[in-house]
Design a protein around this motif. Structure first.
Motif, PDB file in Angstrom:
ATOM      1  N   GLY A  90       0.824  -0.965   0.007  1.00  0.00           N
ATOM      2  CA  GLY A  90       0.021   0.177   0.534  1.00  0.00           C
ATOM      3  C   GLY A  90       0.782   1.280  -0.248  1.00  0.00           C
ATOM      4  N   GLU A  91       1.404   1.216   0.616  1.00  0.00           N
ATOM      5  CA  GLU A  91       2.766   2.592   0.805  1.00  0.00           C
ATOM      6  C   GLU A  91       3.667   2.807   0.087  1.00  0.00           C
ATOM      7  OE1 GLU A  91       3.512   4.399   3.538  1.00  0.00           O
ATOM      8  OE2 GLU A  91       1.001   3.401   4.271  1.00  0.00           O
ATOM      9  N   ARG A  94       0.581   4.710  -2.967  1.00  0.00           N
ATOM     10  CA  ARG A  94       0.671   5.521  -2.626  1.00  0.00           C
ATOM     11  C   ARG A  94       1.635   6.305  -2.894  1.00  0.00           C
ATOM     12  NH1 ARG A  94       1.155   9.727   2.199  1.00  0.00           N
ATOM     13  NH2 ARG A  94       2.729   7.609   2.679  1.00  0.00           N
ATOM     14  N   ALA A  98       1.726   9.785  -5.793  1.00  0.00           N
ATOM     15  CA  ALA A  98       1.649  10.909  -5.428  1.00  0.00           C
ATOM     16  C   ALA A  98       3.279  11.135  -6.923  1.00  0.00           C
ATOM     17  CB  ALA A  98       2.833  10.667  -4.077  1.00  0.00           C
ATOM     18  N   PRO A 151      -3.917  -1.582  -4.500  1.00  0.00           N
ATOM     19  CA  PRO A 151      -2.623  -0.862  -4.416  1.00  0.00           C
ATOM     20  C   PRO A 151      -2.128  -1.585  -6.017  1.00  0.00           C
ATOM     21  CG  PRO A 151      -2.944  -1.373  -2.187  1.00  0.00           C
ATOM     22  CD  PRO A 151      -4.357  -2.014  -3.142  1.00  0.00           C
ATOM     23  N   ASP A 178      -8.830   3.246   5.172  1.00  0.00           N
ATOM     24  CA  ASP A 178      -7.038   3.124   4.956  1.00  0.00           C
ATOM     25  C   ASP A 178      -7.181   3.148   3.576  1.00  0.00           C
ATOM     26  OD1 ASP A 178      -6.653   2.455   7.229  1.00  0.00           O
ATOM     27  OD2 ASP A 178      -7.147   0.978   6.817  1.00  0.00           O
ATOM     28  N   THR A 180      -8.455   5.410   0.575  1.00  0.00           N
ATOM     29  CA  THR A 180      -8.447   6.669   0.623  1.00  0.00           C
ATOM     30  C   THR A 180      -7.135   7.278   0.877  1.00  0.00           C
ATOM     31  OG1 THR A 180      -9.955   7.084   2.701  1.00  0.00           O
ATOM     32  CG2 THR A 180     -11.255   7.149   0.669  1.00  0.00           C
ATOM     33  N   ARG A 181      -6.408   6.816   1.753  1.00  0.00           N
ATOM     34  CA  ARG A 181      -4.636   6.922   2.057  1.00  0.00           C
ATOM     35  C   ARG A 181      -4.053   7.039   1.388  1.00  0.00           C
ATOM     36  NH1 ARG A 181      -0.521   5.146   4.906  1.00  0.00           N
ATOM     37  NH2 ARG A 181       0.930   6.411   5.451  1.00  0.00           N
ATOM     38  N   ILE A 182      -4.163   5.344   0.754  1.00  0.00           N
ATOM     39  CA  ILE A 182      -3.627   4.943  -0.262  1.00  0.00           C
ATOM     40  C   ILE A 182      -3.422   5.711  -1.712  1.00  0.00           C
ATOM     41  CG2 ILE A 182      -3.328   3.158  -1.827  1.00  0.00           C
ATOM     42  CD1 ILE A 182      -3.359   1.324   0.552  1.00  0.00           C
ATOM     43  N   ALA A 183      -4.794   5.959  -2.131  1.00  0.00           N
ATOM     44  CA  ALA A 183      -5.311   6.594  -3.235  1.00  0.00           C
ATOM     45  C   ALA A 183      -6.234   7.418  -2.758  1.00  0.00           C
ATOM     46  CB  ALA A 183      -5.399   5.871  -4.091  1.00  0.00           C
ATOM     47  N   PRO A 184      -5.738   9.034  -2.097  1.00  0.00           N
ATOM     48  CA  PRO A 184      -6.786  10.006  -2.277  1.00  0.00           C
ATOM     49  C   PRO A 184      -7.871  10.010  -3.400  1.00  0.00           C
ATOM     50  CG  PRO A 184      -4.941  10.043  -1.222  1.00  0.00           C
ATOM     51  CD  PRO A 184      -4.483   9.340  -1.984  1.00  0.00           C
ATOM     52  N   ARG A 219     -10.116  14.724  -1.944  1.00  0.00           N
ATOM     53  CA  ARG A 219      -8.781  15.229  -1.818  1.00  0.00           C
ATOM     54  C   ARG A 219      -9.834  17.019  -1.582  1.00  0.00           C
ATOM     55  NH1 ARG A 219      -4.784  15.334  -6.345  1.00  0.00           N
ATOM     56  NH2 ARG A 219      -3.869  15.652  -5.623  1.00  0.00           N
TER      57      ARG A 219
END
Length: 469
Positions: A90-91, A94, A98, A151, A178, A180-184, A219
């Motif tokens: 997942g990180e 993300r 970005a 992911p 979780d 939406t944190r990976i892919a807002p 976002r």
């Protein structure tokens, strides 16, 4: 996927390099199945319930993988070693998203809901791709909507990607947050609050709060798209952050994008779409009146993303089912029609499928429902299965075949409703169901196959469809 070095993978995941040069390039796909390895791939060694990816890592490298994401060092295997492989995946997604967003405008469109997610994301792909280009849109294959599948979908993006369509599922509170944190999301869609996974969540209110995590995850300056026909979803508007636009869809007069004069013909819905002063007739090729909700959700997002109204109407009317085992209709040469909706089931989708079966069969054809267990319903499992059996009787389904112990109470409910007797049969397994159908199906029958994926009833659906030839 964009090209990354081993050092960049380590930086994104908080891992350490083991047996690999920092400049080693990952140029292929990111995969969790060693059979899908291609030259230059990153193999993610997940430890599953039945198999541990670490056991396949060496073979993945022999087949061309450039790097392995692992939870421990592996002799002779080029690795990035991390504390938790799933979290690291997942990180990595993300960080890649970005980076892509720093280079160009890449918008994420995410959809959640108790029902309809996969169909809606498929429709979004159909509506968006012709406008921005097929190579500029990434859409999940199948139902990649969890901490692994999402992911992997994000990591399919390249420098050419401009729209990333994502499906976000949940089987416990916090899952959507979780994801939406990976892919807002720039556009976050909530379809419905139903009873899927009720055994895990405990109550519908908890399910609603979990789906509302989508709204909080959009976002700043983004768009929240809500189903105005579902009161729990409509209430999520109050959770939108300042500066976030809220648009709605539905059949009620207050909806931003509306379907009016909805009618169903042969199981397929048609309606008048109204939005922003535009009005036009849409005739869906998808089977089931419930697809009006999915179509409206996709249309609302597409319009907000700049797809012209006339194009939305044309593309909706041309769209067919993209993912397998979801209201797929097959006309067999022997006159039997198979309605395969066996990918998954919960009380809401089961009711929708039975109503579609009744409409398709009408007054002149025999309706046959082959139903299996709806899983993860917890303490309400007996009540919900019983209610489905009773609904089958009320809809005048002519033949009910209930498969597996977990689904028994569908049969029980049918027997206790009205004057039903031999119309319903309970069978313990697929083999027995196969024998029953082989001896009964005849020209003109319309057969629905539906159950939770884990029941395996999709295998029977495949066999029924294969008999079409």
């Amino acid at each position: 996927m964009i090209e990354l070095t081993a050092a960049e993978v380590a930086e994104a995941t908080g891992g350490t390099l083991q047996g690999v040069a920092p400049g080693t390039a990952v140029t292929g796909a990111v995969v969790v199945d060693s059979r899908q390895v291609v030259p230059g791939a990153l193999f993610v060694a997940l430890a599953g319930e039945h198999a541990d990816g670490h056991d396949f890592a060496a073979g993945a490298v022999r087949d061309g993988a450039a790097l392995v994401l692992a939870a421990r060092p592996l002799d002779g295997v080029p690795c990035v070693v991390v504390d938790d492989v799933q979290t690291a995946l997942g990180e990595l997604a993300r960080a890649v998203l970005a980076r892509l967003r720093s280079r160009a405008e890449v918008r994420v469109v995410a959809v959640t809901g108790s029902v309809g997610k996969t169909t809606t994301k498929d429709l979004l792909g159909r509506l968006l791709a012709p406008t921005v280009g097929e190579d500029a849109v990434v859409v999940p294959t199948g139902s990649f909507n969890n901490e692994v599948g999402l992911p992997l979908t994000v990591l399919r993006a390249t420098d050419a990607t401009r729209l990333l369509v994502l499906e976000m599922g949940a089987d416990s509170p916090g899952n959507i947050a979780d994801l939406t944190r990976i892919a807002p999301p720039d556009v976050g869609i909530v379809l419905a609050v139903g009873t899927a996974h009720l055994g895990v969540f405990g109550d519908v209110e908890t399910i609603a709060r979990t789906k509302a995590e989508m709204v909080a995850g959009v976002r700043p300056g983004g768009v929240v798209v809500l189903n105005a026909d579902d009161s729990r979803v409509a209430a999520m508007a109050s959770g939108a952050a300042a500066g976030t636009e809220v648009v709605t869809f539905g059949t009620i007069s207050s909806a931003t994008v509306r379907a009016v004069q909805v009618a169903v013909d042969g199981g397929r819905a048609r309606f008048t779409l109204t939005a922003g002063g535009g009005t036009a007739e849409v005739a869906l090729r998808l089977v089931g009146a419930h697809h009006v909700t999915n179509a409206l959700a996709a249309a609302t997002a597409a319009l907000r993303l700049g797809v012209p109204f006339d194009a939305v109407v044309e593309r909706l009317s041309a769209a067919t089912a993209s993912s397998p085992h979801r209201m797929a209709v097959t006309e067999r040469s022997d006159g039997v029609t198979v309605l395969d909706d066996s990918y998954n089931a919960n009380p809401d989708s089961m009711r929708a499928a039975l109503r579609t079966l009744a409409v398709m069969a009408g007054r002149t054809r025999r309706s046959v429902a082959v139903l299996g267990e709806m899983r993860e319903l917890g303490d309400v499992a007996r009540t919900e299965h019983d209610a489905i059996g009773r609904l089958a009787v009320r809809l005048n389904v002519k033949r009910l075949v209930v498969v597996g112990e977990g689904a028994y109470h569908i049969h029980e409910g049918a027997q206790q409703e009205g004057s039903w007797g031999d119309e319903s049969v309970f069978v313990p397994d697929l083999d027995t169901a196969r024998e029953v159908l082989a001896g009964e199906l005849t020209d003109g029958d319309v057969v629905l196959v539906k159950a939770s994926n884990g029941s395996g009833l999709w295998r029977l659906a495949d066999e029924l469809v294969e008999a079409a030839g």
